[in-house]
Design a protein around this motif. Structure first.
Motif, PDB file in Angstrom:
ATOM      1  N   SER A 299       0.855  -1.194   0.000  1.00  0.00           N
ATOM      2  CA  SER A 299       0.000   0.000   0.000  1.00  0.00           C
ATOM      3  C   SER A 299       0.882   1.231   0.000  1.00  0.00           C
ATOM      4  O   SER A 299       2.039   1.173   0.415  1.00  0.00           O
ATOM      5  N   VAL A 300       0.331   2.318  -0.495  1.00  0.00           N
ATOM      6  CA  VAL A 300       1.042   3.589  -0.580  1.00  0.00           C
ATOM      7  C   VAL A 300       0.049   4.709  -0.293  1.00  0.00           C
ATOM      8  O   VAL A 300      -1.050   4.715  -0.870  1.00  0.00           O
ATOM      9  N   ILE A 301       0.429   5.620   0.570  1.00  0.00           N
ATOM     10  CA  ILE A 301      -0.390   6.825   0.755  1.00  0.00           C
ATOM     11  C   ILE A 301      -0.044   7.788  -0.376  1.00  0.00           C
ATOM     12  O   ILE A 301       1.123   8.141  -0.563  1.00  0.00           O
ATOM     13  N   THR A 302      -1.060   8.165  -1.150  1.00  0.00           N
ATOM     14  CA  THR A 302      -0.820   9.051  -2.296  1.00  0.00           C
ATOM     15  C   THR A 302      -1.167  10.508  -1.973  1.00  0.00           C
ATOM     16  O   THR A 302      -0.766  11.409  -2.689  1.00  0.00           O
ATOM     17  N   SER A 303      -1.934  10.725  -0.910  1.00  0.00           N
ATOM     18  CA  SER A 303      -2.237  12.079  -0.461  1.00  0.00           C
ATOM     19  C   SER A 303      -2.359  12.070   1.060  1.00  0.00           C
ATOM     20  O   SER A 303      -3.176  11.312   1.576  1.00  0.00           O
ATOM     21  N   PRO A 304      -1.536  12.812   1.802  1.00  0.00           N
ATOM     22  CA  PRO A 304      -0.509  13.676   1.245  1.00  0.00           C
ATOM     23  C   PRO A 304       0.637  12.863   0.633  1.00  0.00           C
ATOM     24  O   PRO A 304       0.731  11.657   0.845  1.00  0.00           O
ATOM     25  N   SER A 305       1.496  13.566  -0.091  1.00  0.00           N
ATOM     26  CA  SER A 305       2.625  12.925  -0.755  1.00  0.00           C
ATOM     27  C   SER A 305       3.835  13.821  -0.604  1.00  0.00           C
ATOM     28  O   SER A 305       3.689  15.044  -0.457  1.00  0.00           O
ATOM     29  N   GLY A 306       5.022  13.225  -0.676  1.00  0.00           N
ATOM     30  CA  GLY A 306       6.245  14.000  -0.697  1.00  0.00           C
ATOM     31  C   GLY A 306       6.151  15.081  -1.757  1.00  0.00           C
ATOM     32  O   GLY A 306       5.574  14.863  -2.819  1.00  0.00           O
ATOM     33  N   GLY A 307       6.694  16.239  -1.447  1.00  0.00           N
ATOM     34  CA  GLY A 307       6.671  17.336  -2.402  1.00  0.00           C
ATOM     35  C   GLY A 307       5.455  18.232  -2.265  1.00  0.00           C
ATOM     36  O   GLY A 307       5.431  19.327  -2.809  1.00  0.00           O
ATOM     37  N   LEU A 308       4.425  17.747  -1.532  1.00  0.00           N
ATOM     38  CA  LEU A 308       3.247  18.603  -1.335  1.00  0.00           C
ATOM     39  C   LEU A 308       3.361  19.296   0.016  1.00  0.00           C
ATOM     40  O   LEU A 308       4.083  18.845   0.898  1.00  0.00           O
ATOM     41  N   LYS A 309       2.637  20.375   0.163  1.00  0.00           N
ATOM     42  CA  LYS A 309       2.682  21.110   1.422  1.00  0.00           C
ATOM     43  C   LYS A 309       1.288  21.117   2.050  1.00  0.00           C
ATOM     44  O   LYS A 309       0.292  21.311   1.353  1.00  0.00           O
ATOM     45  N   TRP A 363      -8.439  12.597   9.049  1.00  0.00           N
ATOM     46  CA  TRP A 363      -7.326  12.902   9.960  1.00  0.00           C
ATOM     47  C   TRP A 363      -7.400  14.370  10.374  1.00  0.00           C
ATOM     48  O   TRP A 363      -7.512  15.245   9.515  1.00  0.00           O
ATOM     49  N   ARG A 364      -7.368  14.589  11.672  1.00  0.00           N
ATOM     50  CA  ARG A 364      -7.298  15.972  12.141  1.00  0.00           C
ATOM     51  C   ARG A 364      -5.848  16.269  12.486  1.00  0.00           C
ATOM     52  O   ARG A 364      -5.330  15.800  13.506  1.00  0.00           O
ATOM     53  N   TRP A 365      -5.221  17.022  11.605  1.00  0.00           N
ATOM     54  CA  TRP A 365      -3.807  17.377  11.836  1.00  0.00           C
ATOM     55  C   TRP A 365      -3.758  18.541  12.802  1.00  0.00           C
ATOM     56  O   TRP A 365      -4.349  19.595  12.546  1.00  0.00           O
ATOM     57  N   ASP A 366      -3.025  18.350  13.900  1.00  0.00           N
ATOM     58  CA  ASP A 366      -2.969  19.409  14.922  1.00  0.00           C
ATOM     59  C   ASP A 366      -1.871  20.420  14.621  1.00  0.00           C
ATOM     60  O   ASP A 366      -1.647  21.343  15.407  1.00  0.00           O
ATOM     61  N   GLY A 367      -1.169  20.235  13.523  1.00  0.00           N
ATOM     62  CA  GLY A 367      -0.131  21.200  13.152  1.00  0.00           C
ATOM     63  C   GLY A 367       1.243  20.826  13.677  1.00  0.00           C
ATOM     64  O   GLY A 367       2.229  21.512  13.392  1.00  0.00           O
ATOM     65  N   GLY A 368       1.312  19.726  14.429  1.00  0.00           N
ATOM     66  CA  GLY A 368       2.611  19.279  14.947  1.00  0.00           C
ATOM     67  C   GLY A 368       3.227  18.225  14.038  1.00  0.00           C
ATOM     68  O   GLY A 368       2.606  17.782  13.070  1.00  0.00           O
ATOM     69  N   PRO A 369       4.468  17.800  14.343  1.00  0.00           N
ATOM     70  CA  PRO A 369       5.099  16.755  13.527  1.00  0.00           C
ATOM     71  C   PRO A 369       4.293  15.453  13.590  1.00  0.00           C
ATOM     72  O   PRO A 369       3.756  15.101  14.640  1.00  0.00           O
ATOM     73  N   ALA A 370       4.188  14.774  12.469  1.00  0.00           N
ATOM     74  CA  ALA A 370       3.447  13.503  12.397  1.00  0.00           C
ATOM     75  C   ALA A 370       4.168  12.601  11.401  1.00  0.00           C
ATOM     76  O   ALA A 370       4.909  13.091  10.541  1.00  0.00           O
ATOM     77  N   VAL A 371       3.985  11.298  11.548  1.00  0.00           N
ATOM     78  CA  VAL A 371       4.529  10.360  10.556  1.00  0.00           C
ATOM     79  C   VAL A 371       3.398   9.431  10.125  1.00  0.00           C
ATOM     80  O   VAL A 371       2.869   8.661  10.928  1.00  0.00           O
ATOM     81  N   LEU A 372       3.023   9.533   8.848  1.00  0.00           N
ATOM     82  CA  LEU A 372       1.907   8.755   8.300  1.00  0.00           C
ATOM     83  C   LEU A 372       2.432   7.487   7.632  1.00  0.00           C
ATOM     84  O   LEU A 372       3.372   7.539   6.832  1.00  0.00           O
ATOM     85  N   ILE A 373       1.818   6.361   7.969  1.00  0.00           N
ATOM     86  CA  ILE A 373       2.218   5.071   7.365  1.00  0.00           C
ATOM     87  C   ILE A 373       0.948   4.284   7.042  1.00  0.00           C
ATOM     88  O   ILE A 373      -0.037   4.374   7.790  1.00  0.00           O
ATOM     89  N   SER A 374       0.980   3.528   5.969  1.00  0.00           N
ATOM     90  CA  SER A 374      -0.128   2.605   5.698  1.00  0.00           C
ATOM     91  C   SER A 374       0.409   1.183   5.629  1.00  0.00           C
ATOM     92  O   SER A 374       1.575   0.966   5.281  1.00  0.00           O
ATOM     93  N   ARG A 375      -0.464   0.245   5.966  1.00  0.00           N
ATOM     94  CA  ARG A 375      -0.079  -1.181   6.011  1.00  0.00           C
ATOM     95  C   ARG A 375      -1.267  -1.999   5.492  1.00  0.00           C
ATOM     96  O   ARG A 375      -2.359  -1.928   6.060  1.00  0.00           O
TER      97      ARG A 375
END
Ligand SMILES: Nc1nc2c(c(=O)[nH]1)N[C@H]1C(S)=C(S)[C@@H](COP(=O)(O)O)O[C@H]1N2
Ligand SMILES: [Mo]
Length: 421
Positions: A299-309, A363-375
């Protein structure tokens, strides 16, 4: 914007998949993602494109010019003509089907320009009646349509690198695409030719300058293999094998021989250059595995993706694709805290065997650092391994069939980067 009744299911702000059901059912208490306040005044202005008739009708469609930046990511081997690959920009697509114009391409010696009336498929070797077929003849057989991914066994090779490559989802994993393929079951043609009892393998050969060839166990041909002649309803694209290709659902891309010109029934694998010099899997003890056919659960998370802000804290919809060469995807789990806690993603369907399967997670992003993974987990209960577990099991010399997990690190300033956890 948020309401207090969000059901948080894992650390980092992951929200229960019920949220999607509530949204699509139009339930009360809707949590609006990014709706803008109604701009009534703006809708009262008549825009220029409403003041004159539009463009003429077109005999063949084109996308909006505003979408022109969505392109395949092309890498050709220096000094060659047409040898290399062009990846699907996964981060720009949704759903499960890859448009033909963005299907990935991998070619070993360019794309042959084949007039369909001059192309033949020969079936010979250990058969009672050698036969040839042209496109017109094939088109008259009972056709089957099936939705399947094709994935190059070199896909995601960047994840073998010691340092995480800074790329988008497509640049890292875009050697996978999914189409509805229509064609003739290979078993039908083999039955007509009459396979001799000692016929156990097929040699499949392409009509390109590489004469790319692979050996295929004959059981696969009788199981679900197709001679594909249509891709998403229209004839194959030249780069994807026009006028006909072998489709081996779930098996490594390389065995899906394009521009197919010959199927020879043999007793044993032929050991072609393409299966001895490439596509073997080195083992930690120095030996190598040959013929790793089905692609692993992935599996791959396509959004968000590297290169996007990220566009600031708030509600997001994580979206991705999962697939398995062994059958259907059963479940996809998502983590927002680097793999410490997980929750099952929403899988809206369709869920088809050996096809890309879309998953989404609120996902509610609180604005802090996060690491997203899918399995991903498939219907045989195979679980996508972590990158580390995959590399530990296969050793440093391995370079194909990567299907470990990949992680997107989100920094407080909203940058999304490929990270190793
Ligand atoms: N004849 C021929 N078939 C081929 C190839 C090729 O170079 N020549 N490339 C193979 C490889 S390595 C892959 S991954 C798939 C890619 O299919 P696509 O280009 O339609 O995406 O085709 C396979 N079939
Ligand atoms: Mo490939």
């Amino acid at each position: 914007m948020d309401t207090p009744d969000l059901e948080i299911v894992a650390a980092g702000g992951l929200i229960h998949r019920r949220w999607f059901l509530a949204q699509t059912a139009g339930a009360a208490g809707l949590v609006l993602l990014r709706a803008q306040p109604a701009l009534l005044a703006a809708q009262q202005d008549v825009p220029p494109w409403m003041k004159a008739p539009g463009q003429p009708l077109r005999p063949y469609g084109e996308r909006s010019p505003h979408e022109a930046p969505v392109q395949r990511i092309v890498n050709s081997v220096p000094g060659t003509t047409g040898s290399g690959s062009a990846r699907t920009p996964l981060e720009s697509l949704e759903g499960m089907i890859t448009p033909n114009s963005l299907h990935f391409e991998r070619s070993h010696s360019g794309i042959p320009e084949i007039p369909p009336d001059q192309h033949r498929l020969l079936i010979h070797g250990l058969v009672d009646r050698p036969l040839t077929f042209d496109l017109a003849a094939l088109s008259r057989y009972p056709l089957a349509s099936r939705i399947h991914f094709i994935e190059c066994s070199g896909n995601s090779r960047g994840l073998y690198a010691a340092q995480p490559a800074q790329s988008s989802a497509g640049a890292l994993h875009g050697l996978v695409s999914c189409s509805e393929w229509t064609g003739v079951p290979v078993g039908t043609l083999l039955q007509e030719a009459g396979v001799r009892p000692n016929g156990r393998w097929l040699l499949a050969e392409g009509a390109d300058a590489a004469a790319m060839s692979r050996s295929v166990p004959i059981d696969k041909a009788f199981d679900d293999a197709l001679i594909a002649i249509y891709q998403n309803g229209e004839r194959l694209r030249p780069e994807n094998g026009y006028p006909m290709r072998l489709l081996l659902p779930g098996w490594e891309g390389n065995t899906n021989v394009k521009w197919l010109r010959r199927l020879k029934v043999t007793e044993a694998p032929v050991m072609t250059k393409d299966e001895t010099s490439k596509y073997t899997d080195s083992l930690p003890d120095g030996r190598a595995l040959q013929f790793t056919f089905p692609m692993g659960v992935k599996s791959v998370i396509t959004s968000p993706s590297g290169g996007l802000k990220m566009q600031g804290p708030g509600l997001y919809q994580i979206s991705g694709v999962a697939w398995s060469g062994a059958g259907r995807v059963r479940r996809v789990d998502v983590s927002a805290d680097g793999g410490k806690t997980w929750a099952p993603a929403d899988i809206p369907g369709p869920v088809l065997p050996k096809a890309l399967t879309r998953f989404r997670m609120a996902w509610r992003w609180d604005g802090g650092p996060a690491v997203l993974i899918s399995r991903a987990v498939d219907e045989t209960s195979a679980v996508q391994p972590s990158r580390k577990a995959f590399l530990d099991a296969h050793g440093a010399a391995h370079s194909y069939h990567f299907h470990g997990m990949q992680s997107w690190g989100v920094s407080a300033d909203g940058e999304v980067r490929n990270v190793y956890v």
